[in-house]
Design a protein around this motif. Sequence first.
Motif, mmCIF file in Angstrom:
data_model
loop_
_atom_site.group_PDB
_atom_site.id
_atom_site.type_symbol
_atom_site.label_atom_id
_atom_site.label_comp_id
_atom_site.label_asym_id
_atom_site.label_seq_id
_atom_site.Cartn_x
_atom_site.Cartn_y
_atom_site.Cartn_z
ATOM 1 N N GLU A 634 9.577 45.505 16.853
ATOM 2 C CA GLU A 634 9.820 46.485 17.918
ATOM 3 C C GLU A 634 9.629 47.909 17.429
ATOM 4 O O GLU A 634 9.332 48.822 18.180
ATOM 5 N N ALA A 635 9.885 48.104 16.123
ATOM 6 C CA ALA A 635 9.718 49.459 15.569
ATOM 7 C C ALA A 635 9.404 49.329 14.086
ATOM 8 O O ALA A 635 9.658 48.286 13.477
ATOM 9 N N LEU A 636 8.832 50.376 13.518
ATOM 10 C CA LEU A 636 8.557 50.371 12.079
ATOM 11 C C LEU A 636 9.618 51.207 11.375
ATOM 12 O O LEU A 636 10.097 52.206 11.941
ATOM 13 N N PRO A 637 10.000 50.806 10.156
ATOM 14 C CA PRO A 637 11.038 51.582 9.469
ATOM 15 C C PRO A 637 10.488 52.937 9.033
ATOM 16 O O PRO A 637 9.439 53.016 8.399
ATOM 17 N N LYS A 638 11.183 53.996 9.408
ATOM 18 C CA LYS A 638 10.694 55.344 9.079
ATOM 19 C C LYS A 638 11.789 56.172 8.441
ATOM 20 O O LYS A 638 12.968 55.950 8.690
ATOM 21 N N THR A 639 11.362 57.115 7.632
ATOM 22 C CA THR A 639 12.343 58.051 7.066
ATOM 23 C C THR A 639 12.699 59.064 8.149
ATOM 24 O O THR A 639 12.033 59.126 9.188
ATOM 25 N N ARG A 640 13.713 59.867 7.847
ATOM 26 C CA ARG A 640 14.118 60.863 8.860
ATOM 27 C C ARG A 640 12.990 61.845 9.132
ATOM 28 O O ARG A 640 12.894 62.436 10.190
ATOM 29 N N SER A 641 12.085 61.995 8.163
ATOM 30 C CA SER A 641 10.965 62.911 8.410
ATOM 31 C C SER A 641 9.781 62.192 9.069
ATOM 32 O O SER A 641 8.707 62.770 9.216
ATOM 33 N N GLY A 642 9.989 60.932 9.441
ATOM 34 C CA GLY A 642 8.965 60.247 10.226
ATOM 35 C C GLY A 642 7.923 59.478 9.431
ATOM 36 O O GLY A 642 6.948 58.981 9.982
ATOM 37 N N LYS A 643 8.105 59.357 8.114
ATOM 38 C CA LYS A 643 7.115 58.610 7.307
ATOM 39 C C LYS A 643 7.457 57.121 7.287
ATOM 40 O O LYS A 643 8.626 56.762 7.103
ATOM 41 N N ILE A 644 6.438 56.295 7.437
ATOM 42 C CA ILE A 644 6.683 54.846 7.376
ATOM 43 C C ILE A 644 7.098 54.471 5.957
ATOM 44 O O ILE A 644 6.464 54.897 4.983
ATOM 45 N N MET A 645 8.169 53.675 5.857
ATOM 46 C CA MET A 645 8.656 53.296 4.520
ATOM 47 C C MET A 645 7.908 52.065 4.027
ATOM 48 O O MET A 645 8.340 50.923 4.202
ATOM 49 N N ARG A 646 6.777 52.322 3.397
ATOM 50 C CA ARG A 646 5.908 51.219 3.005
ATOM 51 C C ARG A 646 6.504 50.349 1.916
ATOM 52 O O ARG A 646 6.257 49.146 1.846
ATOM 53 N N ARG A 647 7.291 50.982 1.048
ATOM 54 C CA ARG A 647 7.883 50.211 -0.044
ATOM 55 C C ARG A 647 8.762 49.098 0.528
ATOM 56 O O ARG A 647 8.747 47.962 0.068
ATOM 57 N N LEU A 648 9.473 49.467 1.552
ATOM 58 C CA LEU A 648 10.360 48.513 2.195
ATOM 59 C C LEU A 648 9.548 47.383 2.857
ATOM 60 O O LEU A 648 9.889 46.204 2.756
ATOM 61 N N LEU A 649 8.465 47.770 3.494
ATOM 62 C CA LEU A 649 7.610 46.758 4.127
ATOM 63 C C LEU A 649 7.011 45.828 3.078
ATOM 64 O O LEU A 649 6.891 44.619 3.281
ATOM 65 N N ARG A 650 6.654 46.404 1.935
ATOM 66 C CA ARG A 650 6.093 45.581 0.857
ATOM 67 C C ARG A 650 7.121 44.551 0.403
ATOM 68 O O ARG A 650 6.796 43.390 0.184
ATOM 69 N N ASP A 651 8.367 44.979 0.273
ATOM 70 C CA ASP A 651 9.431 44.051 -0.132
ATOM 71 C C ASP A 651 9.604 42.940 0.894
ATOM 72 O O ASP A 651 9.720 41.767 0.543
ATOM 73 N N ILE A 652 9.587 43.331 2.163
ATOM 74 C CA ILE A 652 9.788 42.319 3.207
ATOM 75 C C ILE A 652 8.614 41.338 3.224
ATOM 76 O O ILE A 652 8.793 40.129 3.275
ATOM 77 N N ALA A 653 7.393 41.880 3.121
ATOM 78 C CA ALA A 653 6.211 41.003 3.130
ATOM 79 C C ALA A 653 6.228 40.060 1.937
ATOM 80 O O ALA A 653 5.780 38.917 2.014
ATOM 81 N N ALA A 654 6.766 40.544 0.806
ATOM 82 C CA ALA A 654 6.787 39.706 -0.400
ATOM 83 C C ALA A 654 7.970 38.741 -0.378
ATOM 84 O O ALA A 654 8.128 37.928 -1.282
ATOM 85 N N GLY A 655 8.812 38.865 0.650
ATOM 86 C CA GLY A 655 9.956 37.961 0.748
ATOM 87 C C GLY A 655 11.071 38.309 -0.223
ATOM 88 O O GLY A 655 11.913 37.472 -0.546
ATOM 89 N N VAL A 656 11.084 39.573 -0.682
ATOM 90 C CA VAL A 656 12.141 39.980 -1.608
ATOM 91 C C VAL A 656 13.456 40.021 -0.838
ATOM 92 O O VAL A 656 13.540 40.605 0.247
ATOM 93 N N GLU A 657 14.472 39.370 -1.386
ATOM 94 C CA GLU A 657 15.756 39.279 -0.691
ATOM 95 C C GLU A 657 16.413 40.645 -0.558
ATOM 96 O O GLU A 657 16.813 41.081 0.498
ATOM 97 N N LYS A 658 16.493 41.324 -1.726
ATOM 98 C CA LYS A 658 17.186 42.608 -1.710
ATOM 99 C C LYS A 658 16.114 43.698 -1.665
ATOM 100 O O LYS A 658 15.420 43.929 -2.648
ATOM 101 N N VAL A 659 15.930 44.293 -0.506
ATOM 102 C CA VAL A 659 14.864 45.292 -0.398
ATOM 103 C C VAL A 659 15.273 46.590 -1.089
ATOM 104 O O VAL A 659 16.449 46.803 -1.360
ATOM 105 N N GLY A 660 14.265 47.427 -1.379
ATOM 106 C CA GLY A 660 14.499 48.667 -2.146
ATOM 107 C C GLY A 660 15.410 49.655 -1.422
ATOM 108 O O GLY A 660 15.997 49.354 -0.380
ATOM 109 N N ASP A 661 15.483 50.815 -1.995
ATOM 110 C CA ASP A 661 16.371 51.875 -1.510
ATOM 111 C C ASP A 661 16.118 52.192 -0.030
ATOM 112 O O ASP A 661 15.005 52.500 0.370
#
Length: 680
Positions: A634-661
């Motif tokens: 429904e939405a993409l994770p973004k920082t307060r300044s509006g940047k897509i948090m790609r690191r987080l998406l990478r963790d989710i795509a890789a199936g990492v249980e504990k995602v980054g900061d």
Amino acid sequence: MTDAHRSDIETVLTENRTFAPTAGWSSAGPGAEPVTPHVASMEQYREMHARSLADPEGFWGDIANELHWFKPWDKVLDWSAPDAKWFVGATTNLSYNCLDRHIDDGHGDDLALIWEGEPMDGGPEVKRFTYRELRAQVCKFANVLKSLGVKKGDVVTIYMPMVPEMAIAVLACARIGAPHSVIFGGFSASAIADRVVDANSKIIVTADGGWRRGSIVPLKDNVDAACTQCDTLDHVVVFERCGNDISWHHEPSNSHGDKRDHWWHDLMQAASEDCPAEHMDAEDPLFVLYTSGTTGKPKGIMHTTGGYMVFTYLTSKYVFDLHPDANQVYWCTADIGWITGHSYIVYGVMPNRVPTIMYEGAPNHPTPDRFWSIVERHKVTHFYTAPTAIRAFMKWGDNHPRKHNLQSLRVLGTVGEPINPEAWMWYHRIIGHEKCPIVDTWWQTETAGHMLTPLPAVTPTKPGSCTLPFFGVDAAIVSEDGVEQPNNTGGLLAIRKPWPGVLRGILGDRERFIDVYWSRIKDASGEPYYFPGDGARRDADGYFWIMGRVDDVINVSGHRLGTMEVESALVSHEAVVEAAVVGMPHEIKGTGIAAFVTLGPGFDADETLRKQLREHVGNEIGAIAKPDQIRFTEALPKTRSGKIMRRLLRDIAAGVEKVGDTTTLEDYSVLAKLRESKEG
Ligand code: PRX
């Protein structure tokens, strides 16, 4: 995998095992007298490397003298960052150095090119060309190009299957000084149109089709579709490969009244075999080759004649230890549509007078032992491929290579992405029978040739490391502010001095050239270093370990793709409002493509749409860019300044249980929704 193999890999991984050069090794092919390697010891390598950095003009001038020049240079190097000019004032011709030089030296009847087609009905179709035969074809096609109005400096687009005519076409361009722009046959009509327009190319050389895994790739249909998206193309030259039905454009396509479509064989019939090689200034463009960057638009990397020739000649000679008259048969499995094929099927190998193989099709057609049957049939001594292919072979099973006699092999090479130690060990054991040195070569479209690489049977190798810099390459690991990093500390890979193969620019975009490559890293005095976009570390032995791209470029099966390119393709579909694309670990491809997609109102997030989106990306770019995973969100994770948090998406795509900061995440509920989004 056997237990012995597994424990071996563990040893490699835990003990950082080094493979010493094989004693008594020679790169000479079966039945030939052993040859002395061009570099005999690490001591000699170190001396030569030191000289190449201390006295680049002396070093490269000596090497260039091994090749043919119509007029010698006034100066070897003229460097004013970011512009390098090599062999200033000299004239030469690369097609002359690939062909005529050998004919003039009495080797016209030596084998230059071996080609094998994909279909296997009644045995493989094999063609062989001597230097004399190849030159005759090259000259004929060069005259064909001239007859169609192509002049020195005009860009000729080539979109062909891996048939000998593709090598003939590129060499013909080099002969008359018309820079080529080769587009890999897997790219779509839109990708062709973009590149044709960017290069302002008026002519494209293609084929009715090409064979791939038993099916016909509809190359001419794609060109027809591209012609409807751009109006620069006056001429389409069609080589008949598959005999499939194609449509034919009889009408003139320009105001001169020339007809658009021409059969290759009709034009060749009338053409003369005599075409003197154009005297090219060393800095005249040789080709443009499009590659992906961090923006949605691929960039046309420009290479010139003299420096490219000397660098690819020398890297081929030393990194593969090539020797004429030593029964060597060299095979690089890449497509000429990529830089690997430009430099290490055609331009670097041919001046070394060692026959080069071109294979048309897939590695598993009709059976998964196809590559090994080619090695056996042609007594291949030098085999160069990508880690992704090695991982596929591992998966298909050891019985396929074991069916074939691979005793002719002498050197194995890899390129395109980091090789995992498991794949390295398998290559070493099952293909090389523990006798063939492996050269893991790090380089890029922009570098023209090998930059970090072992020299076979000289450099001790460590699985997963591309080892040490080639001659003329001054490589370092630095921080963002240009400070050299201590051993075993990750940083940015940087190259401090120009080398003859360095790219000369991005076609039509000087600013991007400076921004991407020559602005990010500078030394204390403000001198820029070349920035390749890779992260790496160096170990205590000075060995380089590439850690992957540090920008938004991903390496899928050794092919470079910009995540933005795939995102642009996705959002050009009517259903998509926003898309974010990241790389994810993939067993065979190394990196797969994961896409997170937000849909507009009224569109159903279902399997049918997922399939449509994949197809859509295939049509926009090509099959290599189709996402492996599409998640609707429904939405993409973004920082307060509006940047897509790609690191987080990478963790989710890789199936990492504990995602980054996630402390800067604007809306935490997005994270929960993303976790719920199903892959597919
Ligand atoms: O990230 C590096 C990776 O491939 C990128 C260059 O891609 P391209 O221009 O398409 O050229 C590929 C063929 C030369 C590099 O920035 N790469 C290439 N070779 C290696 C590699 N990564 C690790 N190890 C390699 N041997």
